[in-house]
Design an enzyme around this catalytic site. Structure first.
Site, PDB file in Angstrom:
ATOM      1  N   ARG A   1      -1.167  -2.488 -18.537  1.00  0.00           N
ATOM      2  CA  ARG A   1      -2.761  -1.955 -18.679  1.00  0.00           C
ATOM      3  C   ARG A   1      -2.768  -0.952 -17.398  1.00  0.00           C
ATOM      4  O   ARG A   1      -2.653  -1.247 -16.343  1.00  0.00           O
ATOM      5  CB  ARG A   1      -3.620  -3.170 -18.543  1.00  0.00           C
TER       6      ARG A   1
ATOM      7  N   ASP B   1      -6.956  13.009 -25.110  1.00  0.00           N
ATOM      8  CA  ASP B   1      -6.978  11.851 -24.577  1.00  0.00           C
ATOM      9  C   ASP B   1      -6.017  11.074 -25.888  1.00  0.00           C
ATOM     10  O   ASP B   1      -6.766  10.591 -26.982  1.00  0.00           O
ATOM     11  CB  ASP B   1      -8.254  11.126 -24.621  1.00  0.00           C
TER      12      ASP B   1
ATOM     13  N   GLU C   1      -0.589   4.800  -0.243  1.00  0.00           N
ATOM     14  CA  GLU C   1      -1.452   5.925  -0.694  1.00  0.00           C
ATOM     15  C   GLU C   1      -0.688   7.352  -0.213  1.00  0.00           C
ATOM     16  O   GLU C   1       0.167   7.431   0.485  1.00  0.00           O
ATOM     17  CB  GLU C   1      -2.791   5.800   0.287  1.00  0.00           C
TER      18      GLU C   1
ATOM     19  N   TYR D   1       0.809  -1.223  -0.057  1.00  0.00           N
ATOM     20  CA  TYR D   1      -0.083  -0.097   0.016  1.00  0.00           C
ATOM     21  C   TYR D   1       0.851   1.345   0.057  1.00  0.00           C
ATOM     22  O   TYR D   1       1.751   1.281   0.738  1.00  0.00           O
ATOM     23  CB  TYR D   1      -0.730   0.025   1.276  1.00  0.00           C
TER      24      TYR D   1
ATOM     25  N   LYS E   1      -1.601   0.677 -25.140  1.00  0.00           N
ATOM     26  CA  LYS E   1      -1.950   0.604 -26.563  1.00  0.00           C
ATOM     27  C   LYS E   1      -0.293   0.648 -27.318  1.00  0.00           C
ATOM     28  O   LYS E   1       0.484  -0.122 -27.247  1.00  0.00           O
ATOM     29  CB  LYS E   1      -3.019   1.357 -26.809  1.00  0.00           C
TER      30      LYS E   1
ATOM     31  N   THR F   1      -3.999   5.905 -21.962  1.00  0.00           N
ATOM     32  CA  THR F   1      -3.545   4.523 -21.316  1.00  0.00           C
ATOM     33  C   THR F   1      -2.101   4.144 -21.658  1.00  0.00           C
ATOM     34  O   THR F   1      -1.571   5.138 -22.672  1.00  0.00           O
ATOM     35  CB  THR F   1      -4.453   3.387 -21.871  1.00  0.00           C
TER      36      THR F   1
HETATM   37  N1  DSN Z   1     -11.497   0.165 -25.251  1.00  0.00           N
HETATM   38  C1  DSN Z   1     -10.309   0.874 -25.834  1.00  0.00           C
HETATM   39  C2  DSN Z   1     -10.414   0.686 -27.398  1.00  0.00           C
HETATM   40  O1  DSN Z   1     -10.320  -0.798 -27.916  1.00  0.00           O
HETATM   41  O2  DSN Z   1      -9.926   1.247 -28.069  1.00  0.00           O
HETATM   42  C3  DSN Z   1     -10.572   2.174 -25.511  1.00  0.00           C
HETATM   43  O3  DSN Z   1     -10.823   2.324 -24.186  1.00  0.00           O
END
Ligand code: DSN
Length: 433
Positions: free
Chosen positions: A238, A203, A59, A57, A232, A229
């Protein structure tokens, strides 16, 4: 990866979970992964994710924690922050968001009051749920206006966006997309936002890897907040990340913790540090450049085979393909299922002005980040494009399925991933990952 990476105890203590992991390794390595938002992380990233930091933890933030024993958590969080700032040339980075959605939630909570107006890209034109969908927290808590792409070009019409922004006077413009194959002009969106007194959240979840390597213009100089994120094109664990100007840093940190989240996932933060370190290396840029070239090669082949590309092509890592063709083709749902049968993994996707419902959809979305990580190049993309077209043109043919399945196997055999190994002590050909 060493043979005992997962099997250290797991095969014996929980054979069902072990078998599911083993099966998933086979699924990932034995098929062609074309989901545009997926990628294959390095073994170093996997190792950091599976580390003992999951026990901790922490925080708070480095140097200001609510728990003792955080000295090594501080090391990895500081490293992740410094590397993220360097990668994106950003004044401030918060590496704690558990996901892209939580990154976006935190920014909204920082910049907006309940009921304020946001102007986001329509989900059916390529946007994202968190950009104002009525069933999402963004659409529930804020007033939403939407912009989209033009019917003619299927690309963002910035003049139209200016007009909508002048009419709607949003407090925040949300840009970035999850199914948009073209360059986004963040500078222009910055000018539009300033002309109406709005702030911007960009984003960049899909294109973060391209932005980090200068293969897509960066939103950082033009936008108050940038979220992404990390899993990707960025090829990390993730999770989520927020970048912002220094003047917003305190507010953002406060809204991530304690505003939206409790304890950070220190093992994931450690893996983010590893992934950002990998992304700072020279060969990450050639990987991203290959990803873009591969998307173009795939797009060209699909178009040559009679499928329609939304917006006419691609500038980034993804291709949006109209397989419905005004009723002359098949639905996205049918295409996804038929391709699944031959181990080509894609997702059905609405296309702009779609006449089919989202769960049926007229399109499929294809992305090249994962297969490029496997080492595939333009020649393989051309082959894959022709295989996809064969299936889409004749989705019920057993002979086409059998032939394409054989060709997929040949391709995946040539580009091994997370090598499959024999367990030294066992008789079974068990896989580890
Ligand atoms: N689910 C993602 C995507 O496939 O683009 C976006 O959050």
């Amino acid at each position: 990866m060493s043979n005992d990476f997962f099997s250290a105890g797991l095969a014996e203590s929980d054979p069902v979970v072990f078998e599911a992991i083993t099966d998933e390794v086979h699924r990932q390595t034995g098929g062609l992964e074309l989901i545009a938002s997926e990628n294959f992380v390095s073994e170093a990233v996997l190792r950091a994710m599976g580390s003992v930091f999951t026990n901790k933890y922490a925080e708070g933030y480095p140097g200001k924690r609510y728990y003792g024993g955080c000295e090594y958590a501080d090391v990895v969080e500081n490293l992740a922050i410094e590397r993220a700032r360097e990668l994106f040339d950003a004044e401030h980075a918060n590496v704690q968001p558990h996901s892209g959605s939580q990154a976006n939630t935190s920014v909204y909570l920082s910049a907006l009051e309940h009921g304020d107006k946001i102007l986001g890209m329509d989900l059916s034109h390529g946007g994202h749920l968190t950009h104002g969908h009525p069933l999402n927290f963004s659409g529930i808590n804020y007033e939403v206006a939407a912009y989209g792409v033009s019917r003619e070009t299927e690309q963002i019409d910035y003049n139209e966006l200016q007009k909508i922004a002048e009419k709607e006077k949003p407090k925040m413009i949300v840009c970035g997309a999850s199914a948009y194959p073209r360059i986004i002009d963040f500078e222009r969106i910055g000018e539009i936002a300033r002309s109406v007194g709005a702030v911007i959240m960009a984003d960049i979840a899909h294109i973060a890897g391209l932005v980090a390597t200068d293969l897509h213009p960066s939103p950082v100089p033009h936008c108050e907040y940038v979220t992404t994120t990390t899993h990707k094109t960025l090829r990390g664990p993730r999770g989520g990340l927020i970048l912002c100007k220094e003047e917003y840093a305190k507010d953002v940190d406060r809204t991530v913790f304690p505003g939206v989240q409790g304890g950070p996932l220190v093992h994931i933060i450690a893996a983010k540090a590893v992934a950002f370190g990998e992304a700072l290396k020279v060969d990450f840029k050639s990987y991203q450049a290959q990803t873009v070239s591969n998307a173009k090669a795939l797009a060209d082949e699909l178009a040559a085979a009679g499928l329609r590309l939304v917006s006419g092509g691609t500038d980034n890592h993804l291709v949006l393909v109209d397989v419905f063709l005004d009723g002359k083709g098949i639905t996205g749902k049918k295409a996804e299922n038929a391709l699944d049968e031959v181990k080509i993994t894609v997702n059905k996707n609405t296309i702009p002005f779609d006449t089919n419902k989202p769960f049926v959809a007229s399109g499929i979305r294809l992305g090249t980040p994962a297969l490029t990580t496997r080492g595939m190049k333009e020649d393989e993309m051309k082959k894959i494009g022709s295989l996809i077209a064969e299936v889409v043109h004749d989705p019920d043919s057993e002979s086409v399925r059998a032939k394409v399945t054989r060709e997929v196997e040949q391709l995946t055999d040539r580009f091994p991933m997370y090598p499959l190994r024999q367990r030294p002590e066992g008789n079974e050909a068990t896989t580890t990952a």
